[in-house]
Design a protein around this motif. Structure first.
Motif, PDB file in Angstrom:
ATOM      1  N   SER A 191       0.886  -1.174   0.000  1.00 62.67           N
ATOM      2  CA  SER A 191       0.000   0.000   0.000  1.00 62.67           C
ATOM      3  C   SER A 191       0.912   1.209   0.000  1.00 62.67           C
ATOM      4  CB  SER A 191      -0.873   0.021   1.257  1.00 62.67           C
ATOM      5  OG  SER A 191      -1.658  -1.133   1.301  1.00 62.67           O
TER       6      SER A 191
ATOM      7  N   TYR B 186       0.853   5.139  -0.233  1.00 58.93           N
ATOM      8  CA  TYR B 186       0.033   6.353  -0.234  1.00 58.93           C
ATOM      9  C   TYR B 186       0.869   7.571  -0.531  1.00 58.93           C
ATOM     10  CZ  TYR B 186      -2.237   3.031   2.808  1.00 58.93           C
ATOM     11  OH  TYR B 186      -2.745   1.899   3.332  1.00 58.93           O
TER      12      TYR B 186
ATOM     13  N   GLU C  13      -5.937  -1.060  -6.696  1.00 57.13           N
ATOM     14  CA  GLU C  13      -6.618   0.130  -6.195  1.00 57.13           C
ATOM     15  C   GLU C  13      -5.626   1.264  -6.303  1.00 57.13           C
ATOM     16  OE1 GLU C  13      -8.311   2.965  -3.029  1.00 57.13           O
ATOM     17  OE2 GLU C  13      -6.310   2.079  -3.166  1.00 57.13           O
ATOM     18  N   VAL C  14      -6.138   2.511  -6.272  1.00 58.06           N
ATOM     19  CA  VAL C  14      -5.305   3.694  -6.448  1.00 58.06           C
ATOM     20  C   VAL C  14      -3.924   3.566  -5.781  1.00 58.06           C
ATOM     21  CG1 VAL C  14      -5.108   6.144  -5.834  1.00 58.06           C
ATOM     22  CG2 VAL C  14      -7.260   5.251  -6.747  1.00 58.06           C
ATOM     23  N   SER C  15      -3.932   3.129  -4.516  1.00 63.49           N
ATOM     24  CA  SER C  15      -2.672   3.076  -3.769  1.00 63.49           C
ATOM     25  C   SER C  15      -2.267   1.655  -3.403  1.00 63.49           C
ATOM     26  CB  SER C  15      -2.790   3.906  -2.488  1.00 63.49           C
ATOM     27  OG  SER C  15      -3.177   5.217  -2.792  1.00 63.49           O
ATOM     28  N   ASN C  16      -2.895   0.652  -4.003  1.00 65.90           N
ATOM     29  CA  ASN C  16      -2.648  -0.717  -3.559  1.00 65.90           C
ATOM     30  C   ASN C  16      -2.227  -1.634  -4.696  1.00 65.90           C
ATOM     31  OD1 ASN C  16      -3.454  -1.193  -0.530  1.00 65.90           O
ATOM     32  ND2 ASN C  16      -4.809   0.384  -1.365  1.00 65.90           N
TER      33      ASN C  16
ATOM     34  N   ASN D 200     -10.295  -5.046   2.273  1.00 66.16           N
ATOM     35  CA  ASN D 200     -10.447  -3.747   1.607  1.00 66.16           C
ATOM     36  C   ASN D 200     -11.228  -3.869   0.305  1.00 66.16           C
ATOM     37  OD1 ASN D 200      -9.141  -2.329   3.592  1.00 66.16           O
ATOM     38  ND2 ASN D 200      -7.114  -2.730   2.717  1.00 66.16           N
TER      39      ASN D 200
ATOM     40  N   TRP E 117     -14.454  -1.766  -0.837  1.00 65.77           N
ATOM     41  CA  TRP E 117     -14.493  -1.008  -2.099  1.00 65.77           C
ATOM     42  C   TRP E 117     -15.572  -1.519  -3.036  1.00 65.77           C
ATOM     43  CZ3 TRP E 117      -8.522  -1.781  -2.074  1.00 65.77           C
ATOM     44  CH2 TRP E 117      -7.944  -0.860  -1.185  1.00 65.77           C
TER      45      TRP E 117
ATOM     46  N   PHE F 128     -17.718   5.616  -7.319  1.00 63.88           N
ATOM     47  CA  PHE F 128     -16.365   6.158  -7.133  1.00 63.88           C
ATOM     48  C   PHE F 128     -15.435   5.141  -6.488  1.00 63.88           C
ATOM     49  CE2 PHE F 128     -15.132   7.221  -2.836  1.00 63.88           C
ATOM     50  CZ  PHE F 128     -16.261   7.582  -2.115  1.00 63.88           C
ATOM     51  N   LEU F 129     -15.998   4.236  -5.688  1.00 71.62           N
ATOM     52  CA  LEU F 129     -15.137   3.184  -5.121  1.00 71.62           C
ATOM     53  C   LEU F 129     -14.669   2.246  -6.233  1.00 71.62           C
ATOM     54  CD1 LEU F 129     -17.136   2.455  -1.834  1.00 71.62           C
ATOM     55  CD2 LEU F 129     -14.862   3.495  -2.015  1.00 71.62           C
TER      56      LEU F 129
ATOM     57  N   ARG G 284     -11.902   3.693  -8.319  1.00 68.87           N
ATOM     58  CA  ARG G 284     -10.564   3.620  -7.722  1.00 68.87           C
ATOM     59  C   ARG G 284      -9.929   2.252  -7.936  1.00 68.87           C
ATOM     60  NH1 ARG G 284      -9.414   7.524  -4.072  1.00 68.87           N
ATOM     61  NH2 ARG G 284      -8.091   6.078  -2.929  1.00 68.87           N
TER      62      ARG G 284
ATOM     63  N   ARG H  40      -7.785   6.035 -13.878  1.00 67.61           N
ATOM     64  CA  ARG H  40      -7.621   5.924 -12.428  1.00 67.61           C
ATOM     65  C   ARG H  40      -6.726   7.033 -11.878  1.00 67.61           C
ATOM     66  NH1 ARG H  40      -5.600   0.243 -10.275  1.00 67.61           N
ATOM     67  NH2 ARG H  40      -7.025  -0.403 -11.918  1.00 67.61           N
ATOM     68  N   HIS H  41      -5.788   7.508 -12.697  1.00 72.97           N
ATOM     69  CA  HIS H  41      -4.912   8.595 -12.241  1.00 72.97           C
ATOM     70  C   HIS H  41      -5.689   9.870 -11.952  1.00 72.97           C
ATOM     71  CE1 HIS H  41      -0.902   6.855 -12.768  1.00 72.97           C
ATOM     72  NE2 HIS H  41      -1.398   6.207 -13.802  1.00 72.97           N
TER      73      HIS H  41
ATOM     74  N   ALA I 167      -9.120   9.769 -11.109  1.00 68.59           N
ATOM     75  CA  ALA I 167     -10.435   9.212 -10.752  1.00 68.59           C
ATOM     76  C   ALA I 167     -11.333  10.212 -10.032  1.00 68.59           C
ATOM     77  CB  ALA I 167     -10.242   7.954  -9.900  1.00 68.59           C
TER      78      ALA I 167
ATOM     79  N   ARG J 244      -2.488  15.389 -14.744  1.00 67.53           N
ATOM     80  CA  ARG J 244      -1.725  14.140 -14.690  1.00 67.53           C
ATOM     81  C   ARG J 244      -2.206  13.269 -13.551  1.00 67.53           C
ATOM     82  NH1 ARG J 244       4.360  14.066 -15.489  1.00 67.53           N
ATOM     83  NH2 ARG J 244       3.728  11.901 -15.747  1.00 67.53           N
ATOM     84  N   LYS J 245      -2.632  13.908 -12.493  1.00 71.23           N
ATOM     85  CA  LYS J 245      -3.117  13.096 -11.376  1.00 71.23           C
ATOM     86  C   LYS J 245      -4.153  13.896 -10.612  1.00 71.23           C
ATOM     87  CE  LYS J 245      -0.736  12.364  -7.538  1.00 71.23           C
ATOM     88  NZ  LYS J 245      -1.723  12.661  -6.505  1.00 71.23           N
ATOM     89  N   ASP J 246      -5.251  13.285 -10.349  1.00 70.83           N
ATOM     90  CA  ASP J 246      -6.242  13.895  -9.482  1.00 70.83           C
ATOM     91  C   ASP J 246      -7.022  12.779  -8.813  1.00 70.83           C
ATOM     92  OD1 ASP J 246      -8.116  15.290  -8.130  1.00 70.83           O
ATOM     93  OD2 ASP J 246      -8.971  16.311  -9.858  1.00 70.83           O
ATOM     94  N   VAL J 247      -6.425  12.232  -7.797  1.00 69.07           N
ATOM     95  CA  VAL J 247      -7.096  11.166  -7.067  1.00 69.07           C
ATOM     96  C   VAL J 247      -6.493  11.117  -5.665  1.00 69.07           C
ATOM     97  CG1 VAL J 247      -5.494   9.406  -7.950  1.00 69.07           C
ATOM     98  CG2 VAL J 247      -7.747   8.720  -7.138  1.00 69.07           C
ATOM     99  N   THR J 248      -7.356  11.080  -4.660  1.00 67.45           N
ATOM    100  CA  THR J 248      -6.829  11.020  -3.295  1.00 67.45           C
ATOM    101  C   THR J 248      -6.308   9.628  -3.030  1.00 67.45           C
ATOM    102  OG1 THR J 248      -9.147  11.385  -2.891  1.00 67.45           O
ATOM    103  CG2 THR J 248      -7.622  12.529  -1.464  1.00 67.45           C
ATOM    104  N   ALA J 249      -5.208   9.599  -2.281  1.00 65.19           N
ATOM    105  CA  ALA J 249      -4.532   8.327  -2.088  1.00 65.19           C
ATOM    106  C   ALA J 249      -5.359   7.359  -1.251  1.00 65.19           C
ATOM    107  CB  ALA J 249      -3.173   8.562  -1.448  1.00 65.19           C
ATOM    108  N   LYS J 250      -5.938   7.880  -0.177  1.00 69.12           N
ATOM    109  CA  LYS J 250      -6.520   6.957   0.800  1.00 69.12           C
ATOM    110  C   LYS J 250      -8.031   6.960   0.773  1.00 69.12           C
ATOM    111  CE  LYS J 250      -3.535   5.983   4.636  1.00 69.12           C
ATOM    112  NZ  LYS J 250      -2.977   6.377   5.891  1.00 69.12           N
TER     113      LYS J 250
ATOM    114  N   TYR K 100     -10.480   4.255   2.767  1.00 67.80           N
ATOM    115  CA  TYR K 100     -10.903   3.004   3.385  1.00 67.80           C
ATOM    116  C   TYR K 100     -12.292   3.176   3.976  1.00 67.80           C
ATOM    117  CZ  TYR K 100      -6.310   1.557   2.201  1.00 67.80           C
ATOM    118  OH  TYR K 100      -5.217   1.253   1.469  1.00 67.80           O
TER     119      TYR K 100
ATOM    120  N   LEU L  96     -16.358  14.999  -3.224  1.00 67.37           N
ATOM    121  CA  LEU L  96     -16.661  14.934  -4.660  1.00 67.37           C
ATOM    122  C   LEU L  96     -17.962  15.674  -4.967  1.00 67.37           C
ATOM    123  CD1 LEU L  96     -15.721  11.220  -5.511  1.00 67.37           C
ATOM    124  CD2 LEU L  96     -14.341  13.266  -5.809  1.00 67.37           C
TER     125      LEU L  96
END
Lengths: 421, 605
Positions: free
Chosen positions: A226, A228, A281-284, A295, A299, A357-358, A361, A403-404, A406, B550-556, B558, B569
């Motif tokens: 992961s 972040y 996933e975005v960070s996974n 997770n 999601w 949106f989930l 990602r 996804r970059h 999203a 180039r990037k527009d997405v929050t990392a986290k 859960y 959003l």
């Protein structure tokens, strides 16, 4: 070795069975452990610093025990209140769950073991400084096995942040434990499923330092990563320190939208993807078959229960968030009452937007029927032409390219309507 | 009833800020027309906007009873006129209702462009001019210099030029005496079929149109059946009277008198300035000379910033139109700006006033597209197309030539700025006509130049480059062919209608470059690359690219983050309401504004 089956079965089941978002029986539990040795400078999670024991050790031990008692009580309450079936996943997050030590962790696991399926995934977030021989041994054999009497290891998610001690110091992580050593100890003990938690975009993290972290990760070859991007959240010690540093640009993290950070992120995605990791996933990232099922369930908008202070549950049309204070939470449960918490009602449109949106990602395909009410079809077609989404046989999927971006993409995909009614 | 030889009709004419309204205030005060306790500044300017900006938009007429040095009591009718070039026609009609004009000049400024223009208007209307220097109480006043200029302009001698301070009241009595002794009494035939000149009109929501008139022949009475000669509209006089300074009903308006006439007519377009009122049963054979329907010269698109305010804008324009026959508006729709109106105005001040009233009195937020003039495009088949909006321009391949309106401009400047003016005019496609020295320090220069240049930024530049010393007046002088092209701005290959413009071919490249650069800066990065182009027909003359995010997405994200994330959003989505969707591109409203309000300096350099 049995970790290979980590996710195969539930994946097939989820694809076949796709009810409305967050509807159905509960099979996923998250337990929030709100303690850390010291608070990290960038963190805004609910957590209390309890130090390293010592003089106040007895007092700390009493609080940790009270916390475990609270989880026991809350679990019983929630189990009675919801349609809880055999659990597919259990996730101990924090805070620093490993700080509880093998004995208390074992007490927690005993509580859930009777309810776990034989293939259940159990995850414990772990900090390197807690990984001694006894911890590693416990972790390697704590979860129930596929047959009665057979044990297997829990999944360990190791909080590394960076392999550079200097960058860890920027984040306020001063523990001297070497993450590579901790990793080796866990692997040597036989912990079959190991993940690493990392951060990029740390002030001072040059492309070279990021490259070194990527190289180390590929070298260790964990099952999951992961990674972040650092988010400097207002009110954290890091935010205050950066504000105080003022004009010195070298001390500042690059703007999150900045090309430098975008480049770092792309490098991570590219590097791990080439090494055979699935960017799920975005960070996974995970090696084939090693995704974090817990997770993934969240999601996919499956119902989940959260236990512990600040924990969030979403079941059906209701999302509940426990208040953050551990003392008040424990006291209420000790008195046989519900802990203080707030509820949010989620209408169908809101849940559909969350589903969208989930899934975006994760690059997961969603039947258009599920999100038709909240999606702007014209925008979807435009983005399909630009290669940001793929529309196929009545489904929509956000591509890797999409996804970059999203967040922005979802904002544009959402239908223009009054969002709050 | 006042005998003809005891009536004097006059107006005060001046350049802006030379003290016209103050002098009028003082006259009303000293003649007791207004009690001291009712006195307020700029008494005749009723509109809030007029008072605030110190300008006169609507004419006013007030009847003053004045006992002169000869012991006789005279009826003086003071007609207050707008001073701005946009309202030249109204001014000329007001002057046509008078026999004399007080030509007021600020002694600290000297003769200015509108002084000259107004003086010529007065001379054209055979008015007796009474030159008056104002603000002589100010230390900065230069009476001898200003007097020289006035002499040069009017031929008046030292003894004929009065010196006053409207502020302190010094010399004001001399002005009143001069009006009585030097202004000829009205001539007219009380026995002839009645004729009255309408020199302004006003709309009252309860009473309909109130016509401001000067009776030239005969008399008018209450209940009389009358006819408006140009439109043929018949009506009955419901009320007539004069201003004192408020409306005072009377039984008759006699030959030579100034006052108002209310008929049941509800439409200002039926009671046009310059028209003649006569008796229905005993009509005059000939209308009074000089009537014309004024045509709007400057056009712009007005769009509400919020799309749902279109109806409100239409209602507001309808109401303004009731009182403003020259205002023109027709619905227009733009892909970029939604629904709005293409509006026609007499000039920039008129446009400014209307826009400001819409925003202030009707609470509308507006986007105004680049003002433009009316072009005449002649097709190869001989047909002429009127182009008030660049989108109406026929395809370039079908155009034989394009003509644009020109003006004769007169610029008055201190002589040290002659070179500056020449330089400015050269860059603005202006043709030099001649120049003459009003005094060794003051020059009057004449040019012919395209109205479009004036509409663009000529006046601003003139003021800036001469540190405010230059003054400008102009008059329309017909159409001339020019080498013009339509420049389109394209986003992702799609033309943005609101940003098209018609400009001289030689300026198209630079202007296109400036526009696309500005747009590129103002359009946030999109989800994919967007070309921004300026094109003449199919030929791209400038290009920039809005880069992709180039990037527009929050990392986290859960289980505990979902709500917060979703709300974020949703909030962004709400924020998008200020964005205009142009095909695949999202453009913030500010980007349009930035381009439409492109600084003059940005335009050509």
């Amino acid at each position: 070795m049995n970790a290979g089956r980590d996710e195969a079965a539930p994946k097939a089941a989820a694809a076949a069975w796709a009810p409305a978002p967050f509807e159905g029986p509960v099979r996923h539990i998250y337990v929030h452990v709100p303690f850390c040795r010291a608070r990290c400078d960038y963190c805004d999670f609910a957590s209390e610093a309890v130090g390293a024991g010592g003089r106040a050790g007895a007092e700390v031990a009493r609080r940790l025990d009270a916390y475990v008692d609270g989880v026991v009580a809350e679990w019983e309450r929630e189990r009675a209140a919801h349609d809880v079936r055999r659990l597919h996943t259990l996730y101990l997050g924090g805070g620093t769950p490993s700080l509880l030590g093998p004995e208390r962790l074992e007490r927690l696991l005993e509580l859930f073991r009777p309810h776990l399926t034989p293939h259940a995934e159990v995850t414990v977030e772990t900090n390197p400084e807690d990984v001694d021989e006894s911890y590693a041994a416990w972790a390697a054999a704590a979860a129930p096995g596929p047959a009665p009497g057979v044990r297997r290891g829990v999944r360990v998610s190791l909080g590394v942040q960076s392999f550079s001690a200097a960058l860890r110091a920027v984040l306020g992580r001063t523990a001297r434990a070497d993450p590579v050593e901790a990793f080796g100890r866990l692997r040597a003990a036989g912990v079959a499923s190991l993940g690493l938690d990392l951060i990029h975009g740390i002030p001072g993290q040059t492309p070279e330092l990021l490259g070194a972290d990527i190289a180390t990760v590929l070298d260790l070859r964990p099952d999951r990563v992961s990674w972040y991007e650092l988010d400097v959240i207002e009110g954290t010690a890091l935010a205050a320190r950066l504000a105080a540093a003022g004009g010195d640009p070298s001390a500042m993290p690059a703007d999150p939208m900045d090309d430098v950070r975008a480049a770092g992120y792309r490098r991570i995605v590219r590097g791990l993807s080439r090494a055979g990791y699935d960017w799920y996933e975005v960070s996974n990232f995970a090696l084939p078959g090693r995704k974090a099922r817990h997770n993934v369930a969240v999601w996919r908008a499956r119902p989940y229960l959260g236990l512990g202070p600040a924990a969030v549950s979403t079941v059906g049309a209701t999302r509940r968030t426990n208040a953050a204070g551990t003392a008040a939470w424990a006291a209420a449960l000790a008195a046989g009452e519900a802990p203080p918490r707030v509820e949010e009602a989620l209408d169908a449109a809101t849940r559909a937007r969350e589903r969208l949106f989930l899934a975006a990602r994760c690059g997961e395909r969603v039947p258009l029927a599920e999100v038709a009410a909240v999606i702007d079809q014209t925008a979807a077609r435009t983005f399909a032409q630009a290669g940001l989404v793929s529309l196929h046989s009545g489904t929509i999927r956000v591509t890797r390219k999409g996804r970059h971006v999203a967040d922005q993409l979802c904002v544009r995909l959402f239908r223009d309507q009054r969002l709050r009614e | 009833m006042t005998p003809l030889d005891h009536i004097r009709n006059f107006s005060i004419i001046a350049h802006i800020d030379h003290g016209k309204s103050t002098l009028a205030d003082r006259i009303l005060e000293r003649t007791g027309t207004v009690a001291a306790r009712d006195m307020k500044e700029q008494l005749l300017d009723k509109m809030e906007l007029e008072r605030e900006r110190g300008i006169t938009i609507k004419s006013q007429a007030v009847r003053i009873s004045y006992t002169a040095a000869d012991g006789q009591t005279y009826q003086l009718n003071l007609i207050d006129t707008p001073g701005h070039v946009d309202f030249t026609y109204e001014v000329s009609r007001s002057l046509a209702a008078c026999e004399g004009a007080v030509l007021l000049v600020d002694a600290t400024q000297g003769v200015e462009a509108q002084t000259v223009a107004n003086a010529y208007l007065a001379i054209d209307n055979d008015l007796e001019i009474i030159p008056v220097l104002n603000k002589i109480d100010l230390p900065a006043s230069n009476v001898p210099e200003a007097e020289l200029e006035l002499h040069e302009l009017t031929g008046a001698t030292h003894d004929e030029i009065l010196a006053v301070s409207a502020k302190t009241g010094e010399g004001v009595d001399d002005v009143l005496e001069a009006v009585v002794t030097r202004t000829p009494p009205p001539t007219g035939d009380p026995a002839a079929p009645p004729r009255a000149l309408i020199f302004d009109s006003e709309y009252d929501q309860y009473r309909g149109v109130i016509a401001y008139v000067r009776v030239v022949d005969g008399r008018f009475s209450r209940r009389q059946l009358v006819r408006l000669m140009s439109t043929g509209q018949d009506a009955e006089i419901e009320e007539l009277g004069f201003f004192h300074p408020s409306m005072t009903p009377a039984d008759h308006l006699e030959t030579g008198e100034v006052g108002y006439i209310i008929t049941g007519v509800k439409d200002v377009a039926q009671v046009r300035v310059g028209d003649t009122i006569t008796d229905k049963k005993r009509p005059a054979g000939e209308a009074l000379p000089g009537y014309k329907v004024v045509q709007p010269m400057v056009f712009t698109g007005l769009f509400p910033t919020e799309g749902d305010k279109f109806e409100e804008l239409r209602d507001a324009l309808e109401k303004l139109k009731l009182n403003d026959a020259a205002l023109l508006y027709e619905p227009e729709s733009s892909v970029a700006l939604g629904f709005g109106f293409r509006c026609g105005f007499l000039g920039l001040l008129h446009m400014d006033i209307v826009r400001e009233r819409l925003e202030r009195e009707y609470g509308l937020e507006l986007i105004t597209t680049m003002p433009s003039v009316e072009y005449h495009a002649y097709r190869t088949n001989g047909e002429m197309t009127v182009v008030r909006n660049p989108s109406q321009m026929p395809d370039a391949t079908h155009i034989e030539r394009i003509e644009e309106p020109y003006v004769s401009a007169s610029i008055l400047v201190p002589s040290e700025f002659v070179g500056t003016i020449m330089e400015l005019c050269q860059g603005r496609r202006a043709d030099f006509v001649d120049m003459k020295y009003l005094s060794p320090e003051r020059v009057e220069m004449h040019y012919k130049l395209p109205l479009a240049e004036i509409v663009l930024d000529f006046f601003d530049q003139l003021k800036t480059r001469t540190r405010g010393y230059a003054s400008l007046d102009y008059d329309y002088s017909g159409y001339r062919a020019s080498d013009l092209v339509k420049l389109d701005i394209l986003l992702a290959g799609e033309p943005v209608d609101a940003l098209s413009l018609i400009i001289p071919r030689e300026k198209a490249h630079l202007r296109g470059k400036a526009l696309v650069t500005k747009l590129r800066q103002k359009i946030p990065r999109q989800l994919f690359e967007v070309p921004v182009q300026a094109a003449i027909g199919n030929k791209v003359v400038a290009r920039e690219t809005v880069k992709a995010v180039r990037k527009d997405v929050t990392a986290k994200c859960y289980g505990g983050d979902i709500s917060r994330k979703r709300k974020l959003l949703e909030k962004q989505k709400e924020g998008k309401k200020r964005m205009k969707q142009l095909g695949v591109v999202e453009v913030p409203q500010e980007a349009f504004l930035a381009v439409l309000e492109l600084e003059p300096g940005d335009k050509d350099r």
